[in-house]
Structures are given as structure tokens and as C-alpha cells.
Design a protein around this motif. Structure first.
Motif, PDB file in Angstrom:
ATOM      1  N   GLY A   1      51.391  42.271 -64.573  1.00  0.00           N
ATOM      2  CA  GLY A   1      52.441  43.089 -64.056  1.00  0.00           C
ATOM      3  C   GLY A   1      52.870  44.138 -65.063  1.00  0.00           C
ATOM      4  N   GLN A   2      53.875  44.872 -64.693  1.00  0.00           N
ATOM      5  CA  GLN A   2      54.369  45.963 -65.524  1.00  0.00           C
ATOM      6  C   GLN A   2      54.908  45.496 -66.868  1.00  0.00           C
ATOM      7  OE1 GLN A   2      57.192  48.157 -63.179  1.00  0.00           O
ATOM      8  NE2 GLN A   2      55.598  49.309 -62.141  1.00  0.00           N
ATOM      9  N   LEU A   3      55.552  44.325 -66.902  1.00  0.00           N
ATOM     10  CA  LEU A   3      56.098  43.847 -68.172  1.00  0.00           C
ATOM     11  C   LEU A   3      55.002  43.438 -69.144  1.00  0.00           C
ATOM     12  CD1 LEU A   3      59.198  41.796 -67.005  1.00  0.00           C
ATOM     13  CD2 LEU A   3      59.147  44.083 -67.991  1.00  0.00           C
ATOM     14  N   GLU A   4      53.812  43.119 -68.621  1.00  0.00           N
ATOM     15  CA  GLU A   4      52.695  42.732 -69.481  1.00  0.00           C
ATOM     16  C   GLU A   4      51.959  43.944 -70.044  1.00  0.00           C
ATOM     17  OE1 GLU A   4      50.552  40.349 -66.716  1.00  0.00           O
ATOM     18  OE2 GLU A   4      51.847  38.610 -67.017  1.00  0.00           O
ATOM     19  N   ASP A   5      52.202  45.124 -69.494  1.00  0.00           N
ATOM     20  CA  ASP A   5      51.550  46.352 -69.949  1.00  0.00           C
ATOM     21  C   ASP A   5      52.024  46.661 -71.368  1.00  0.00           C
ATOM     22  OD1 ASP A   5      50.902  49.094 -70.477  1.00  0.00           O
ATOM     23  OD2 ASP A   5      50.679  49.415 -68.322  1.00  0.00           O
ATOM     24  N   ARG A   7      52.339  49.297 -72.914  1.00  0.00           N
ATOM     25  CA  ARG A   7      53.230  50.463 -72.980  1.00  0.00           C
ATOM     26  C   ARG A   7      54.685  50.085 -72.728  1.00  0.00           C
ATOM     27  NH1 ARG A   7      49.988  53.847 -68.673  1.00  0.00           N
ATOM     28  NH2 ARG A   7      49.990  51.731 -67.865  1.00  0.00           N
ATOM     29  N   ASN A   8      54.919  48.911 -72.167  1.00  0.00           N
ATOM     30  CA  ASN A   8      56.282  48.468 -71.856  1.00  0.00           C
ATOM     31  C   ASN A   8      56.775  47.384 -72.811  1.00  0.00           C
ATOM     32  OD1 ASN A   8      56.474  50.202 -69.647  1.00  0.00           O
ATOM     33  ND2 ASN A   8      55.409  48.740 -68.344  1.00  0.00           N
ATOM     34  N   LYS A   9      56.125  47.242 -73.960  1.00  0.00           N
ATOM     35  CA  LYS A   9      56.464  46.178 -74.903  1.00  0.00           C
ATOM     36  C   LYS A   9      57.928  46.245 -75.332  1.00  0.00           C
ATOM     37  CE  LYS A   9      55.062  43.930 -79.131  1.00  0.00           C
ATOM     38  NZ  LYS A   9      54.089  43.855 -80.204  1.00  0.00           N
ATOM     39  N   GLU A  10      58.429  47.430 -75.647  1.00  0.00           N
ATOM     40  CA  GLU A  10      59.822  47.567 -76.091  1.00  0.00           C
ATOM     41  C   GLU A  10      60.793  47.135 -74.992  1.00  0.00           C
ATOM     42  OE1 GLU A  10      62.932  50.992 -77.637  1.00  0.00           O
ATOM     43  OE2 GLU A  10      60.800  51.406 -77.723  1.00  0.00           O
ATOM     44  N   THR A  11      60.535  47.551 -73.759  1.00  0.00           N
ATOM     45  CA  THR A  11      61.387  47.163 -72.630  1.00  0.00           C
ATOM     46  C   THR A  11      61.328  45.662 -72.410  1.00  0.00           C
ATOM     47  OG1 THR A  11      61.070  49.308 -71.582  1.00  0.00           O
ATOM     48  CG2 THR A  11      61.797  47.500 -70.162  1.00  0.00           C
ATOM     49  N   THR A  12      60.132  45.091 -72.480  1.00  0.00           N
ATOM     50  CA  THR A  12      59.972  43.654 -72.303  1.00  0.00           C
ATOM     51  C   THR A  12      60.741  42.888 -73.368  1.00  0.00           C
ATOM     52  OG1 THR A  12      57.788  44.004 -71.335  1.00  0.00           O
ATOM     53  CG2 THR A  12      58.268  41.795 -72.137  1.00  0.00           C
ATOM     54  N   ASN A  13      60.686  43.349 -74.609  1.00  0.00           N
ATOM     55  CA  ASN A  13      61.422  42.693 -75.692  1.00  0.00           C
ATOM     56  C   ASN A  13      62.932  42.769 -75.452  1.00  0.00           C
ATOM     57  OD1 ASN A  13      59.115  41.948 -77.038  1.00  0.00           O
ATOM     58  ND2 ASN A  13      59.163  43.676 -78.452  1.00  0.00           N
ATOM     59  N   LYS A  14      63.429  43.917 -74.992  1.00  0.00           N
ATOM     60  CA  LYS A  14      64.863  44.063 -74.724  1.00  0.00           C
ATOM     61  C   LYS A  14      65.315  43.124 -73.609  1.00  0.00           C
ATOM     62  CE  LYS A  14      65.495  48.774 -76.335  1.00  0.00           C
ATOM     63  NZ  LYS A  14      65.829  50.154 -75.977  1.00  0.00           N
ATOM     64  N   ILE A  15      64.514  42.994 -72.567  1.00  0.00           N
ATOM     65  CA  ILE A  15      64.848  42.079 -71.468  1.00  0.00           C
ATOM     66  C   ILE A  15      64.888  40.646 -71.986  1.00  0.00           C
ATOM     67  CG2 ILE A  15      64.014  41.089 -69.292  1.00  0.00           C
ATOM     68  CD1 ILE A  15      62.955  43.933 -68.633  1.00  0.00           C
ATOM     69  N   GLY A  16      63.913  40.270 -72.789  1.00  0.00           N
ATOM     70  CA  GLY A  16      63.881  38.928 -73.364  1.00  0.00           C
ATOM     71  C   GLY A  16      65.084  38.647 -74.245  1.00  0.00           C
ATOM     72  N   GLU A  17      65.475  39.609 -75.070  1.00  0.00           N
ATOM     73  CA  GLU A  17      66.640  39.441 -75.946  1.00  0.00           C
ATOM     74  C   GLU A  17      67.917  39.275 -75.146  1.00  0.00           C
ATOM     75  OE1 GLU A  17      66.506  42.876 -78.449  1.00  0.00           O
ATOM     76  OE2 GLU A  17      65.002  41.993 -79.790  1.00  0.00           O
TER      77      GLU A  17
END
Length: 85
Positions: A1-5, A7-17
């Protein structure tokens, strides 16, 4: 999915935090708190109510709302507590 891309690593990290607290918080802690501080920022915690009409006249039902979503259950996992909303 998009969170696994990648290019979205920073967004994924923010959601996780935003979903992690650096210490164990019990249901009782949540119930008595006005909020919690996650690794990603502050989250509002309220007591839930039942009854009434459009939020008026309801009574506390012993539950907790996290950012407006009712906590339905909690369970220990490893050294932490997981809350399901």
C-alpha cells in the motif's frame, strides 16, 4: 500500500509516532487524564457518555474517548498496552 512506499517513509513514521506513548498508560490513567502526549504530539482524552440527545443530557458511562473515538477494549502486548477504538 501507500504507507509501504519508500517515498512515504516520513509520513509513515509520523503516523506511527502519533500512535505510540513512551510509557505504559493504563485504562485508569486514560480515564483520569485530559490528554496524553504521544511521540508525535498531544492527543485529547475525554470520558464517554451514553444517553441524552446530541451530547446533551448524557451520563458518563465509564468509558474513554481518544480524539473522539471510543476505546472498546485494551490488552497487554509485550511490555505495553494496546487500546482498540
Amino acid at each position: 500500500g501507500q504507507l509501504e512506499d519508500v517515498r512515504n517513509k516520513e509520513t509513515t513514521n509520523k503516523i506511527g509516532e502519533y500512535h505510540c506513548i513512551s510509557e505504559t498508560v493504563t485504562f485508569e490513567d486514560l480515564f483520569n487524564a485530559g490528554g496524553v502526549i504521544t511521540l508525535g504530539g498531544d492527543i485529547v482524552v475525554d470520558r464517554s457518555t451514553s444517553g441524552g440527545l446530541f451530547g446533551v443530557g448524557g451520563e458518563e458511562d465509564g468509558g474513554v474517548l481518544v480524539n473522539g473515538a471510543k476505546v472498546t477494549q485494551s490488552f497487554e502486548m509485550g511490555s505495553g498496552v494496546v487500546y482498540e477504538v
